[in-house]
Design a protein around this motif. Structure first.
Motif, PDB file in Angstrom:
ATOM      1  N   VAL A 173      28.104 -33.829  -4.359  1.00 46.96           N
ATOM      2  CA  VAL A 173      26.847 -33.903  -3.611  1.00 46.96           C
ATOM      3  C   VAL A 173      26.185 -35.236  -3.970  1.00 46.96           C
ATOM      4  N   PRO A 174      25.907 -36.083  -2.995  1.00 44.85           N
ATOM      5  CA  PRO A 174      25.356 -37.409  -3.308  1.00 44.85           C
ATOM      6  C   PRO A 174      24.011 -37.314  -4.037  1.00 44.85           C
ATOM      7  N   GLU A 175      23.808 -38.266  -4.901  1.00 47.24           N
ATOM      8  CA  GLU A 175      22.621 -38.317  -5.746  1.00 47.24           C
ATOM      9  C   GLU A 175      21.309 -38.182  -4.971  1.00 47.24           C
ATOM     10  N   ALA A 176      21.195 -38.931  -3.869  1.00 47.79           N
ATOM     11  CA  ALA A 176      19.933 -38.923  -3.132  1.00 47.79           C
ATOM     12  C   ALA A 176      19.606 -37.517  -2.645  1.00 47.79           C
ATOM     13  N   LEU A 177      20.635 -36.825  -2.161  1.00 44.68           N
ATOM     14  CA  LEU A 177      20.427 -35.463  -1.667  1.00 44.68           C
ATOM     15  C   LEU A 177      20.085 -34.523  -2.828  1.00 44.68           C
ATOM     16  N   LEU A 229      16.825 -32.193  -3.207  1.00 39.60           N
ATOM     17  CA  LEU A 229      16.866 -30.739  -3.409  1.00 39.60           C
ATOM     18  C   LEU A 229      16.021 -30.347  -4.612  1.00 39.60           C
ATOM     19  N   CYS A 230      16.108 -31.153  -5.691  1.00 42.83           N
ATOM     20  CA  CYS A 230      15.311 -30.861  -6.886  1.00 42.83           C
ATOM     21  C   CYS A 230      13.829 -30.934  -6.559  1.00 42.83           C
ATOM     22  N   ASP A 231      13.463 -31.923  -5.757  1.00 38.64           N
ATOM     23  CA  ASP A 231      12.052 -32.086  -5.433  1.00 38.64           C
ATOM     24  C   ASP A 231      11.532 -30.964  -4.548  1.00 38.64           C
ATOM     25  N   ASN A 232      12.384 -30.497  -3.643  1.00 41.42           N
ATOM     26  CA  ASN A 232      11.891 -29.550  -2.640  1.00 41.42           C
ATOM     27  C   ASN A 232      12.072 -28.089  -3.008  1.00 41.42           C
ATOM     28  N   GLU A 259      13.501 -23.579  -7.627  1.00 37.65           N
ATOM     29  CA  GLU A 259      14.521 -22.795  -8.311  1.00 37.65           C
ATOM     30  C   GLU A 259      15.795 -23.598  -8.523  1.00 37.65           C
ATOM     31  N   PHE A 260      16.085 -24.424  -7.545  1.00 33.72           N
ATOM     32  CA  PHE A 260      17.232 -25.322  -7.679  1.00 33.72           C
ATOM     33  C   PHE A 260      17.004 -26.234  -8.876  1.00 33.72           C
ATOM     34  N   ALA A 261      15.809 -26.804  -8.949  1.00 31.88           N
ATOM     35  CA  ALA A 261      15.474 -27.722 -10.043  1.00 31.88           C
ATOM     36  C   ALA A 261      15.518 -27.002 -11.388  1.00 31.88           C
ATOM     37  N   TYR A 262      14.961 -25.787 -11.453  1.00 31.19           N
ATOM     38  CA  TYR A 262      14.956 -25.060 -12.729  1.00 31.19           C
ATOM     39  C   TYR A 262      16.379 -24.831 -13.198  1.00 31.19           C
ATOM     40  N   PHE A 263      17.231 -24.489 -12.257  1.00 31.45           N
ATOM     41  CA  PHE A 263      18.594 -24.172 -12.653  1.00 31.45           C
ATOM     42  C   PHE A 263      19.277 -25.381 -13.275  1.00 31.45           C
ATOM     43  N   VAL A 264      19.124 -26.527 -12.664  1.00 30.86           N
ATOM     44  CA  VAL A 264      19.826 -27.686 -13.214  1.00 30.86           C
ATOM     45  C   VAL A 264      19.074 -28.295 -14.392  1.00 30.86           C
ATOM     46  N   TYR A 311      26.911 -19.521  -4.930  1.00 29.95           N
ATOM     47  CA  TYR A 311      26.770 -19.851  -6.346  1.00 29.95           C
ATOM     48  C   TYR A 311      25.466 -20.588  -6.621  1.00 29.95           C
ATOM     49  N   PRO A 312      24.830 -20.257  -7.752  1.00 27.66           N
ATOM     50  CA  PRO A 312      23.657 -21.039  -8.130  1.00 27.66           C
ATOM     51  C   PRO A 312      24.071 -22.460  -8.514  1.00 27.66           C
ATOM     52  N   PRO A 313      23.255 -23.468  -8.333  1.00 27.74           N
ATOM     53  CA  PRO A 313      21.891 -23.408  -7.810  1.00 27.74           C
ATOM     54  C   PRO A 313      21.826 -23.407  -6.288  1.00 27.74           C
ATOM     55  N   PHE A 314      22.992 -23.468  -5.608  1.00 33.59           N
ATOM     56  CA  PHE A 314      22.940 -23.536  -4.147  1.00 33.59           C
ATOM     57  C   PHE A 314      22.463 -22.224  -3.535  1.00 33.59           C
ATOM     58  N   SER A 315      22.675 -21.124  -4.284  1.00 32.55           N
ATOM     59  CA  SER A 315      22.252 -19.827  -3.759  1.00 32.55           C
ATOM     60  C   SER A 315      20.732 -19.757  -3.591  1.00 32.55           C
ATOM     61  N   PHE A 316      20.008 -20.688  -4.243  1.00 33.75           N
ATOM     62  CA  PHE A 316      18.549 -20.678  -4.120  1.00 33.75           C
ATOM     63  C   PHE A 316      18.085 -21.412  -2.860  1.00 33.75           C
ATOM     64  N   LEU A 317      19.017 -22.022  -2.138  1.00 35.78           N
ATOM     65  CA  LEU A 317      18.618 -22.854  -1.007  1.00 35.78           C
ATOM     66  C   LEU A 317      18.583 -22.045   0.288  1.00 35.78           C
ATOM     67  N   PRO A 318      17.662 -22.394   1.173  1.00 33.62           N
ATOM     68  CA  PRO A 318      17.662 -21.762   2.494  1.00 33.62           C
ATOM     69  C   PRO A 318      18.846 -22.275   3.320  1.00 33.62           C
ATOM     70  N   GLN A 319      19.130 -21.553   4.392  1.00 36.71           N
ATOM     71  CA  GLN A 319      20.297 -21.848   5.222  1.00 36.71           C
ATOM     72  C   GLN A 319      20.380 -23.302   5.681  1.00 36.71           C
ATOM     73  N   ASP A 320      19.276 -23.839   6.163  1.00 32.56           N
ATOM     74  CA  ASP A 320      19.376 -25.194   6.732  1.00 32.56           C
ATOM     75  C   ASP A 320      19.638 -26.233   5.645  1.00 32.56           C
ATOM     76  N   ALA A 321      19.092 -26.005   4.443  1.00 31.00           N
ATOM     77  CA  ALA A 321      19.363 -26.945   3.347  1.00 31.00           C
ATOM     78  C   ALA A 321      20.832 -26.859   2.938  1.00 31.00           C
ATOM     79  N   LEU A 322      21.366 -25.641   2.973  1.00 30.26           N
ATOM     80  CA  LEU A 322      22.786 -25.450   2.646  1.00 30.26           C
ATOM     81  C   LEU A 322      23.667 -26.231   3.621  1.00 30.26           C
ATOM     82  N   TYR A 323      23.291 -26.156   4.905  1.00 28.82           N
ATOM     83  CA  TYR A 323      24.068 -26.887   5.901  1.00 28.82           C
ATOM     84  C   TYR A 323      23.982 -28.389   5.663  1.00 28.82           C
ATOM     85  N   SER A 324      22.812 -28.849   5.266  1.00 30.38           N
ATOM     86  CA  SER A 324      22.707 -30.294   5.065  1.00 30.38           C
ATOM     87  C   SER A 324      23.539 -30.704   3.855  1.00 30.38           C
TER      88      SER A 324
END
Lengths: 237, 626
Positions: B107-111, B115-118, B121-126, B15-28
Motif C-alpha cells: 500500500v503506497p505511503e501516501a495512501l 488512512l491513518c489521518d482519516n 481505528e486504522f491508526a490505533y491498530f498500526v 483483516y485488521p487494520p483494513f477491517s476497520f475501513l468502510p467499503q469505499d476506502a477498501l476499494y481505493s
C-alpha cells in the motif's frame, strides 16, 4: 501458428512489419517491440499481463466481451495502472457465457465497440512485453479482430505462462514415463499452476483478476525457474 | 474504482487494520496497491533499505528481524508490516524475509498516511508499533497541552450529585434517577473553625448503580434502610490536581469504576472509568485491556510484542520516570494476573487460598523494559505439602514459563515461585522475615533488595500488605538490621573516580560503558529503602518513599530534593536509552556510553552520581553499627 520449421525469426518478422504495415497504430506498435529483440533482460523489462473473456473458443465465430490488463515488472505488479474494458459484441450473447463471466446483457449494451477499445488497448501494450496464460486465445482473437477492423493481422511475441508450465511438467522423460503408465498429467491451468507456487486461489473470475493472477504467476515462475539476467527473447513464443 | 478489484478489497477487508475501513476506502486501497512475489528465503527488506509502502501478506509468511539478526516476529496471511520504517525517515529498521513463498500487497505511503489521518481505528491498530502517531502526539501535546499533563479535575463533567447521611436508600435511588447519574456521594456537613466557621462537605461514602443492584435489590433490603448501610464507606478519592494517568492507574489497581475528586477536602465531582477511557483510549490501558482478554499463552506472548512500543510512546509523550515505571508495572502485573487465571482454569481451583507476589521493581512500580521475573507465593496456613504441593508447583511453573514467553525472563537468582524455597505459608514467611531482620547475616541481606519490596498481585493480596506491615514494624525497631541494610546499600558505588571522572567498565562486551542500573538507580533505591524502613513508611515506590522520608525530617535540609532529582534523572536517562534501543531495533540494555553524551548530559549525570555518593556517606553516619 508459427513454428520453428519455417525458420521463423521474430526479429525478421517485426522488422518487416514495421516497414510494411499501412496502419499507423500497428506500425508504431511493431517498432516498439523491436527494442526487445537484442538485449532486454527480464529484470529490465516492463511487462503487461493481458486477459480476454470471450463468448467461446473459436476466433472466427466468437467474440471478445471483456479485456483486462495490468502492467508490471519483476519487482512490482502495478494494480493502480490496471485497465479493464467491457466490449459490446456485434452478435447476440448466449445465456451460457453470461453465467460464466457474470457480465450482464445490459452491461455490454452500454459498452464501447471493439474498434474503440482497440484504439485504447494498443497504446497500453506499447513498449511492454505481453504476458498471457494460454496464448492461443489472446493471440488469435487479437489477430482476428485487427484483421477485421484494420485490414491487417496483428501478431507479435508474447510470453505464455502456460507454455512455461508445460515445459516443466509436460516435457522430458519423467512426463513421458508418466504418460506411458497412464498417470494423470499435471494440470497447467491457471488456478492449478498458481497453487504449485503457493499463490492464493482467487474466488472471482474476470479479465482483470485473471490478468493480475497471470502477472503473479509469471513473477513466481521467474523467481523459481529463471534469473533476472535471462533474456526476454529466450522465453517468448 | 474498477469493480474488478472486489477480489482484493474483499480479502484485505477481512483483516485488521483494513477491517476497520468502510467499503469505499477498501476499494481505493485495492485499486492502488502493488503486488510482488517473494520466493522462500528472499529478502523483502534489508536493514536501511528505503521503504515507501505499508505491506500486507496475501499468502505465505514473513519473518521480521532485529538489526542484530534476532527474530522479532513471525507473520502470516493477513498480517501487516513496514509501518515502523515508514515513520522512521523511510528507512527499514526491522528487516523482513520470506519464510515461505509469499505474495505481498504494497500500500503506497501516501495512501497509508491518508488512512491513518482519516480512520482512527486504522491508526490505533498500526500505532502500537509505530512512531508516526507518537510524533503526532508529541506535536499535539505541544499544541494543546495533552495527555500526560492533563489533571483529573479537567475530566469532571458536572457538579457531584450528593445526599446527606440521613437519607434512605429509596431517596438515594430517586435522586440518582432524577439526575440520571450512575453514582451518588454521601456527605456530612462539617463546620470548620479554622476557616472562620465556614461549612465544609465531608465525603463519607459512595453508592453506585451496581451497589443498588447487588446490595439492595438482590438482597431484598428494605428501601427505608439508611443509605449509610449499603454505601461503600470511605471510598478512595483523588485530589483534582492528580494527573489523569494516575487516576487511571488507581482505577485499574483497585478495580474501581467511579472516583470522587476532591478539592480542599470537599468533593467537586466524580470521574468514571468511561471518562478516562474516552480521554485516552490509546495507551497502556489499551494493552492492559488486551492482556485480560487473551485466552491462551500464545496470544499473550503476541500482546507482549507490543509492550516495547507502548514504552517508547510514553517516553515520547514526556511522561515522567514515575509514570512510565508505574505503567510498565501495571502491564507486568496484568500478565501475572492473567497467567494465574489461566493456570487456575487449567489446573482447577486452588485447594487452599494463596497469594501470588511480585517482588523487586514491579512491586515498587518501577519496572522498565528488561526485567527478570522476581516472584513468590504466600500459601494459606492450611497448606499441606503432601496434599497441595503438586498443585502450587504446577501453578508456579505455568506462570513462570508464561512470563518467560511474555518477555520477563527467568530470574537468574532463582527468586521465583517455581523454587520450593519461595513457596511458603504466611506464618513461614513471617518467621523467615523475622529471622532475616533479627540475624542480618550477609546471606540474608543478599536478596534483601528484592524481597523487601513486595506486593500481592493475585489471590489473597491482603496477605501481602499484612506481611509488609509486619516487616516494616519489625525492621523499624531493629537498629542492627537497619545498620546492616545500610552497609549493604554501600556495596554498589557510583561510577565516579577520584577526580570526579567517570569510571567505566574495563572489559567484556561493555567496555567503556556505564551500567546505569547497577551503578545508579539500584544503589539509590537501596539508600531510599533504608530510610523508608527506618521511619516506618509503608510505601513501596521509591518516589513515594522519598516523600515520606522528606516529611519525617530525618534528612538534612535540601538533601531530600536533591535525591528526588537524582532519582528522576538517572531513571530518565536509563528509560530514554532503552527507548532508543527499541527504536533502532537493538537489544535493550542498561548500559550507556558517556563518550556519546553531550557536555550538559555528562555534567548532569555526574551531578546525579555525586548526590548518590554523598547519600551513601550519610547512611554510614545515620545508621552506625553499635
Amino acid at each position: 501458428m508459427l513454428t520453428h520449421q519455417r525458420r521463423f525469426s521474430w526479429l525478421d518478422y517485426l522488422q518487416e512489419q514495421s516497414i510494411n504495415s499501412q496502419e499507423p497504430l500497428l506500425k508504431c506498435f511493431y517498432q516498439s517491440q523491436l527494442d526487445f529483440i537484442q538485449d532486454k533482460t527480464l529484470r529490465s523489462t516492463e511487462f503487461v499481463a493481458l486477459d480476454f473473456e470471450t463468448t467461446g473458443l473459436c476466433p472466427e465465430k466468437d467474440e471478445i466481451v471483456s479485456i483486462g490488463l495490468v502492467p508490471f515488472t519483476l519487482q512490482r505488479i502495478k494494480v493502480a495502472q490496471a485497465k479493464h474494458w467491457l466490449v459490446r459484441p456485434q452478435g447476440q450473447l448466449s445465456d451460457e457465457s453470461v453465467v460464466i463471466h457474470g457480465i450482464t446483457h445490459s452491461d455490454l449494451s452500454q459498452a464501447p465497440s471493439l474498434d474503440k477499445v482497440l484504439q485504447s488497448l494498443l497504446p497500453e501494450l506499447q513498449g511492454k512485453i505481453v504476458v498471457v496464460h494460454y496464448q492461443f486465445i489472446e493471440r488469435e482473437f487479437l489477430a482476428q479482430a485487427s484483421a477485421r477492423l484494420m485490414g491487417e493481422e496483428l501478431i507479435f511475441p508474447m510470453i505464455d505462462t502456460m507454455a512455461i508450465e508445460a515445459r516443466w511438467h509436460r516435457m522430458g522423460w519423467r512426463s513421458e514415463l508418466k504418460r506411458w503408465f497412464g498417470v494423470k498429467q499435471v494440470s497447467i491451468r491457471l488456478a492449478d499452476s498458481r497453487v504449485r507456487y503457493g499463490l492464493p486461489r482467487y474466488q472471482m473470475h474476470s479479465a482483470l483478476t485473471d490478468a493480475i493472477a497471470t502477472a503473479e504467476l509469471f513473477q513466481a515462475q521467474v523467481r523459481h525457474r529463471f534469473s533476472g539476467e535471462d533474456y526476454v527473447s529466450d522465453i517468448w513464443q | 474504482m474498477e469493480a474488478e478489484h472486489i477480489e482484493i478489497a474483499e480479502f484485505i477487508g477481512r483483516y485488521p487494520p483494513f477491517s476497520f475501513l468502510p467499503q469505499d476506502a477498501l476499494y481505493s486501497v485495492a485499486s492502488a496497491i502493488e503486488i510482488s512475489y517473494y520466493r522462500q528465503g528472499a529478502d523483502v527488506y534489508c536493514f536501511g533499505d528505503e521503504i515507501h509502502d505499508f505491506c500486507f501478506i496475501r499468502s505465505g509468511s514473513v519473518e521480521i528481524y532485529r538489526r542484530n539478526g534476532h527474530l522479532y516476529n513471525r507473520l502470516s496471511v493477513g498480517d501487516v508490516f513496514g509501518q515502523l520504517g515508514l515513520l522512521m525517515k523511510n528507512r527499514v529498521r526491522l528487516p523482513a524475509r520470506a519464510l515461505e513463498d509469499s505474495l505481498i500487497y504494497f500500500v503506497p505511503e501516501a495512501l497509508f498516511n491518508e488512512l491513518c489521518d482519516n480512520f482512527d481505528e486504522f491508526a490505533y491498530f498500526v500505532e502500537v508499533d509505530d512512531k508516526r502517531k507518537l510524533n503526532k502526539e508529541v506535536q499535539q501535546q505541544q499544541e494543546d497541552n495533552a495527555l500526560s499533563s492533563v489533571k483529573v479535575g479537567a475530566l469532571i463533567a458536572r457538579a457531584p450529585v450528593m445526599i446527606s447521611t440521613q437519607a434512605s436508600v429509596r431517596q438515594a435511588a430517586q435522586i440518582m434517577t432524577e439526575e440520571s447519574v450512575s453514582s451518588l456521594l454521601i456527605i456530612e456537613q462539617i463546620t470548620s473553625f479554622e476557616d472562620g466557621g465556614g461549612e465544609r462537605k465531608k465525603l463519607v461514602g459512595i453508592l453506585t448503580d451496581r451497589d443498588l443492584r447487588t446490595r439492595v435489590v438482590s438482597q431484598g433490603i428494605d428501601l427505608e434502610t439508611p443509605v449509610t448501610e449499603v454505601m461503600t464507606a470511605s471510598p478512595k478519592t483523588l485530589d483534582k490536581e492528580t494527573y489523569v494517568f494516575e487516576a487511571m492507574l488507581m482505577m485499574l489497581r483497585f478495580n474501581l469504576h467511579h472516583l470522587p475528586i476532591i478539592e480542599h477536602g470537599s468533593p467537586i465531582g466524580v470521574v468514571a472509568i468511561s471518562d478516562i477511557v474516552r480521554h485516552e483510549s490509546k495507551n497502556s490501558l489499551y494493552i492492559v485491556g488486551l492482556i485480560h482478554r487473551q485466552q491462551t499463552l500464545a496470544e499473550l506472548a503476541l500482546v507482549a510484542n507490543d509492550v516495547p512500543a507502548c514504552f517508547v510512546r510514553m517516553v515520547g509523550q514526556e511522561s515522567s520516570a514515575h509514570m512510565i515505571g508505574s505503567a510498565m508495572s501495571v502491564i507486568g502485573r496484568s500478565f501475572k494476573q492473567r497467567l494465574c487465571e489461566l493456570a487456575e482454569e487449567k489446573l482447577g481451583p486452588p485447594p487452599v487460598p494463596y497469594c501470588f507476589l511480585a517482588l523487586g521493581s514491579m512491586a515498587r512500580d518501577e519496572q522498565l523494559l528488561i526485567t527478570d521475573q522476581d516472584n513468590a507465593l504466600i500459601l494459606s496456613d492450611d497448606y499441606e505439602a503432601a496434599k497441595h504441593g503438586d498443585y502450587f508447583e504446577s501453578l508456579a511453573e505455568f506462570v513462570s514459563e508464561g512470563l518467560d514467553r511474555c518477555g520477563y525472563p527467568y530470574c537468574s537468582g532463582r527468586i521465583m515461585a517455581t523454587n520450593p524455597r519461595w513457596r511458603k505459608t504466611l506464618s513461614e514467611w513471617r518467621t523467615c522475615f523475622a529471622d532475616w531482620i533479627d540475624v542480618p547475616n550477609p546471606d540474608a541481606l543478599l536478596n534483601c533488595s528484592v524481597f523487601f519490596d513486595l506486593e500481592g498481585v493475585w489471590g489473597n493480596v491482603a496477605w501481602a500488605d499484612d506481611l509488609y506491615q509486619f516487616i516494616v514494624n519489625r525492621a523499624q525497631k531493629t537498629p542492627k538490621f537497619l545498620a546492616s541494610l545500610a552497609r549493604n546499600a554501600l556495596l554498589r558505588t557510583p561510577p565516579l573516580g577520584f577526580f570526579k571522572e567517570f569510571v567505566m567498565e574495563q572489559d567484556g562486551a561493555h567496555r567503556r560503558t556505564i551500567n546505569l542500573k547497577r551503578r545508579g538507580t539500584a544503589p539509590l533505591v537501596d539508600v531510599i529503602r533504608v530510610h523508608a524502613l527506618a521511619i516506618g513508611s509503608l510505601a513501596r515506590n521509591s518516589s513515594e518513599r522519598l516523600e515520606d522520608v522528606i516529611e519525617s525530617g530525618i534528612l538534612p535540609d535540601k538533601r531530600g530534593q536533591e535525591l528526588k532529582y537524582a532519582l528522576e534523572y538517572l531513571a530518565m536517562v536509563r528509560i530514554r536509552h532503552q527507548a532508543e534501543d527499541v527504536e533502532s531495533g537493538e537489544d535493550v540494555d542498561n548500559t550507556i556510553e558517556p563518550d556519546k553524551l553531550s557536555d550538559i548530559e555528562r555534567r548532569n549525570l555526574k551531578e546525579a552520581f555525586n548526590v548518590l555518593s554523598s547519600s551513601q556517606r550519610f547512611l554510614k553516619y545515620r545508621y552506625p553499627f553499635s
